[in-house]
Design a protein around this motif. Structure first.
Motif, PDB file in Angstrom:
ATOM      1  N   LEU A   1     -36.024  53.295 -21.064  1.00  0.00           N
ATOM      2  CA  LEU A   1     -35.634  51.958 -20.580  1.00  0.00           C
ATOM      3  C   LEU A   1     -36.718  50.962 -20.989  1.00  0.00           C
ATOM      4  O   LEU A   1     -37.907  51.181 -20.676  1.00  0.00           O
ATOM      5  CB  LEU A   1     -35.477  51.952 -19.054  1.00  0.00           C
ATOM      6  CG  LEU A   1     -34.247  52.644 -18.457  1.00  0.00           C
ATOM      7  CD1 LEU A   1     -34.212  52.383 -16.942  1.00  0.00           C
ATOM      8  CD2 LEU A   1     -32.953  52.168 -19.097  1.00  0.00           C
TER       9      LEU A   1
ATOM     10  N   GLY B   1     -36.130  49.733 -11.676  1.00  0.00           N
ATOM     11  CA  GLY B   1     -36.124  49.383 -13.097  1.00  0.00           C
ATOM     12  C   GLY B   1     -37.338  49.897 -13.848  1.00  0.00           C
ATOM     13  O   GLY B   1     -37.830  50.999 -13.597  1.00  0.00           O
TER      14      GLY B   1
ATOM     15  N   GLU C   1     -19.892  54.946 -12.227  1.00  0.00           N
ATOM     16  CA  GLU C   1     -20.397  53.568 -12.284  1.00  0.00           C
ATOM     17  C   GLU C   1     -19.287  52.540 -12.517  1.00  0.00           C
ATOM     18  O   GLU C   1     -19.283  51.829 -13.519  1.00  0.00           O
ATOM     19  CB  GLU C   1     -21.453  53.460 -13.374  1.00  0.00           C
ATOM     20  CG  GLU C   1     -22.787  54.126 -13.045  1.00  0.00           C
ATOM     21  CD  GLU C   1     -23.946  53.484 -13.795  1.00  0.00           C
ATOM     22  OE1 GLU C   1     -23.892  53.397 -15.032  1.00  0.00           O
ATOM     23  OE2 GLU C   1     -24.899  53.034 -13.126  1.00  0.00           O
TER      24      GLU C   1
ATOM     25  N   ALA D   1     -24.888  48.433 -10.177  1.00  0.00           N
ATOM     26  CA  ALA D   1     -25.579  49.348  -9.255  1.00  0.00           C
ATOM     27  C   ALA D   1     -25.910  48.686  -7.920  1.00  0.00           C
ATOM     28  O   ALA D   1     -25.973  49.354  -6.888  1.00  0.00           O
ATOM     29  CB  ALA D   1     -26.850  49.846  -9.925  1.00  0.00           C
TER      30      ALA D   1
ATOM     31  N   GLU E   1     -27.658  56.573 -12.215  1.00  0.00           N
ATOM     32  CA  GLU E   1     -28.546  56.461 -13.392  1.00  0.00           C
ATOM     33  C   GLU E   1     -29.252  55.102 -13.423  1.00  0.00           C
ATOM     34  O   GLU E   1     -30.225  54.942 -14.148  1.00  0.00           O
ATOM     35  CB  GLU E   1     -27.755  56.675 -14.689  1.00  0.00           C
ATOM     36  CG  GLU E   1     -26.750  55.611 -15.014  1.00  0.00           C
ATOM     37  CD  GLU E   1     -26.025  55.907 -16.318  1.00  0.00           C
ATOM     38  OE1 GLU E   1     -24.989  56.592 -16.266  1.00  0.00           O
ATOM     39  OE2 GLU E   1     -26.486  55.468 -17.385  1.00  0.00           O
ATOM     40  N   HIS E   2     -28.783  54.140 -12.623  1.00  0.00           N
ATOM     41  CA  HIS E   2     -29.460  52.836 -12.528  1.00  0.00           C
ATOM     42  C   HIS E   2     -29.974  52.607 -11.107  1.00  0.00           C
ATOM     43  O   HIS E   2     -30.060  51.478 -10.629  1.00  0.00           O
ATOM     44  CB  HIS E   2     -28.496  51.716 -12.955  1.00  0.00           C
ATOM     45  CG  HIS E   2     -28.095  51.818 -14.398  1.00  0.00           C
ATOM     46  ND1 HIS E   2     -26.813  52.182 -14.786  1.00  0.00           N
ATOM     47  CD2 HIS E   2     -28.814  51.691 -15.542  1.00  0.00           C
ATOM     48  CE1 HIS E   2     -26.761  52.222 -16.111  1.00  0.00           C
ATOM     49  NE2 HIS E   2     -27.955  51.942 -16.600  1.00  0.00           N
TER      50      HIS E   2
ATOM     51  N   ARG F   1     -36.354  57.885 -15.298  1.00  0.00           N
ATOM     52  CA  ARG F   1     -36.167  56.527 -14.759  1.00  0.00           C
ATOM     53  C   ARG F   1     -36.545  56.452 -13.281  1.00  0.00           C
ATOM     54  O   ARG F   1     -37.163  55.519 -12.833  1.00  0.00           O
ATOM     55  CB  ARG F   1     -34.695  56.091 -14.884  1.00  0.00           C
ATOM     56  CG  ARG F   1     -34.159  56.070 -16.294  1.00  0.00           C
ATOM     57  CD  ARG F   1     -32.685  55.648 -16.303  1.00  0.00           C
ATOM     58  NE  ARG F   1     -32.147  55.556 -17.660  1.00  0.00           N
ATOM     59  CZ  ARG F   1     -30.896  55.208 -17.928  1.00  0.00           C
ATOM     60  NH1 ARG F   1     -30.036  54.928 -16.940  1.00  0.00           N
ATOM     61  NH2 ARG F   1     -30.461  55.139 -19.177  1.00  0.00           N
TER      62      ARG F   1
END
Ligand SMILES: O=C(O)C(=O)C[C@@H](O)CO
Ligand SMILES: [Mg+2]
Length: 398
Positions: free
Chosen positions: A74, A117, A249, A253, A274-275, A300
């Motif tokens: 990311l 993030g 998703e 998110a 995943e986010h 992540r």
């Protein structure tokens, strides 16, 4: 043993990439109209902002010469800056066996701006490298340090089937059915902005894939945040007849209430994660029954230290964990927990979205055999090394 150095390099792919095809994949940018006054963030194809043709590789070295490999995909250049500027000074000189202390140190020191993030993704890369060191230092694979082998081998699902031509998708599904896969994830190509015609197209694509794989194989549906609750409310009941194992998703998110409403709406389990980031992010998803399948990505979410905690939390809620993307940092978590029934799997392809890049940087990724993956009891650490044969096709930023 002490950490002597942290090296973060950005591997920028300059080799061949597959151009966007068809409607490829519905995604969060679809709901933002192309403003003629300025170049649309996503350029011609809305998936553009989600393609990642770079990867940051982290090498943590100890004073007795062990090098642990970590990675983050990311915002790789930003992640490198965070690692160089903030995280490396927090771990150099420390004992890698104090991995909980080090994870907390990185998480709390950057909390003001990094708790979601790219801050957490950067922490993940350093943490993964630390666990690689731990395994190598005791000559054990990482999964043996997390709980050991809970499966003879790991079932995996074939993940691609981006929304191109329906006949092409059927040929692709056929190919991997013949290779022994018994579970498949496909992508929708249409969302709210495509109106009722898009609903028809989405239903046609699921019907087309079901025609090939039948109903004795799992089918998962990926929206990649490309819908909104109103649209999902309309289409989910129409999708039930295709018996998907999950729908992934549907919305952005942050819309946790939206997830929870859709997760309770039909018989189709909603998946996500995943986010999402940190133990607390997943506690929120679980407390609000927002997802029925958790899909963090270990590179992540906060690394192996954090993913291991989330595995335990999800087990207590009886919500299975099927990490995003496959890749070795996730396979070790899946192997070491009974609550992780399977892995996602992208075979090595020409570079397209970017998930494939992992194969061009690292050696050691297991290749699926008949829909299963195997990890080696005798390969210490993550079981990865850096490849040299594709190095010419990368720009490497030190
Ligand atoms: O593999 C996934 O779940 C992803 O979200 C990858 C992305 O390419 C869209 O599917
Ligand atoms: Mg996904």
């Amino acid at each position: 043993m002490k950490i002597k150095s942290v090296r973060a390099r950005v591997f920028e792919w300059k080799g061949k990439t597959v151009p966007p095809q068809g409607n490829f994949c519905s995604n969060a940018m679809d709901l933002v109209y192309k403003n003629p006054a300025s170049q649309h963030a996503a350029g011609k194809d809305t998936m553009n902002t989600f393609r990642f043709h770079q990867w940051t590789v982290v090498e943590v070295e100890t004073d007795d010469g062990i090098v642990g490999l970590g990675n983050v995909a990311l915002a790789p250049r930003i992640a490198k800056a965070i690692i160089d500027e903030y995280l490396a000074p927090l771990v150099v000189g420390q004992d890698p066996w104090d991995y909980e202390y080090l994870n907390q140190r990185m998480y709390r020191a950057t909390h003001a701006w990094g708790r979601k993030g790219v801050g957490m993704a950067a922490i993940s890369a350093v943490d993964i490298a630390i666990w690689d060191i731990l395994g190598k230092s005791v000559d054990k694979p990482v999964f043996k340090l997390l709980g050991g082998r809970t499966k003879e081998k790991i079932p995996c699902y074939y993940s691609k089937l981006y929304r191109t031509d329906l006949k092409e998708m059927q040929k692709e599904a056929e190919t991997y059915l013949k290779q022994g896969f018994r579970a498949f994830k496909m992508r929708f190509g249409y969302g709210p902005q495509h109106l009722q015609q898009g609903v028809v197209e989405n239903l046609k694509s699921v019907e087309a894939v079901r025609e090939v794989i039948g109903y004795d194989n799992d089918l998962m549906l990926e929206c990649y945040m490309g819908w909104n609750v109103e649209y999902a409310r309309r289409i989910l009941p129409k999708l039930e007849k295709f018996q998907p194992r999950w729908l992934e998703e549907p919305v952005v998110a942050d819309d946790i209430d939206g997830y929870a409403e859709l997760n309770a709406l039909t018989s189709i389990p909603i998946s996500g994660g995943e986010h999402e980031f940190s133990l607390y992010g997943f506690k929120q998803l679980l407390d609000r029954k927002a997802v029925s399948v958790v899909q963090y990505d270990t590179n992540r979410v906060g690394g192996i230290t954090m993913a291991h905690k989330i595995n335990a939390l999800c087990e207590a809620y009886s919500v299975p964990v099927i990490p995003h993307a496959g890749q070795m940092h996730n396979y070790h978590l899946t192997m070491s927990s009974l609550n992780c029934p399977m892995s996602e799997y992208f075979p090595m392809f020409d570079v397209e979205v970017g998930n494939e890049l992992f194969y061009y940087i690292f050696e050691g990724e297991p290749v699926a055999q008949d829909g299963f993956l195997q990890l080696d009891d005798d390969k210490p650490g993550l079981g990865l090394t850096l490849r040299t044969d594709y190095l010419q096709q990368f720009n490497i930023i030190e």
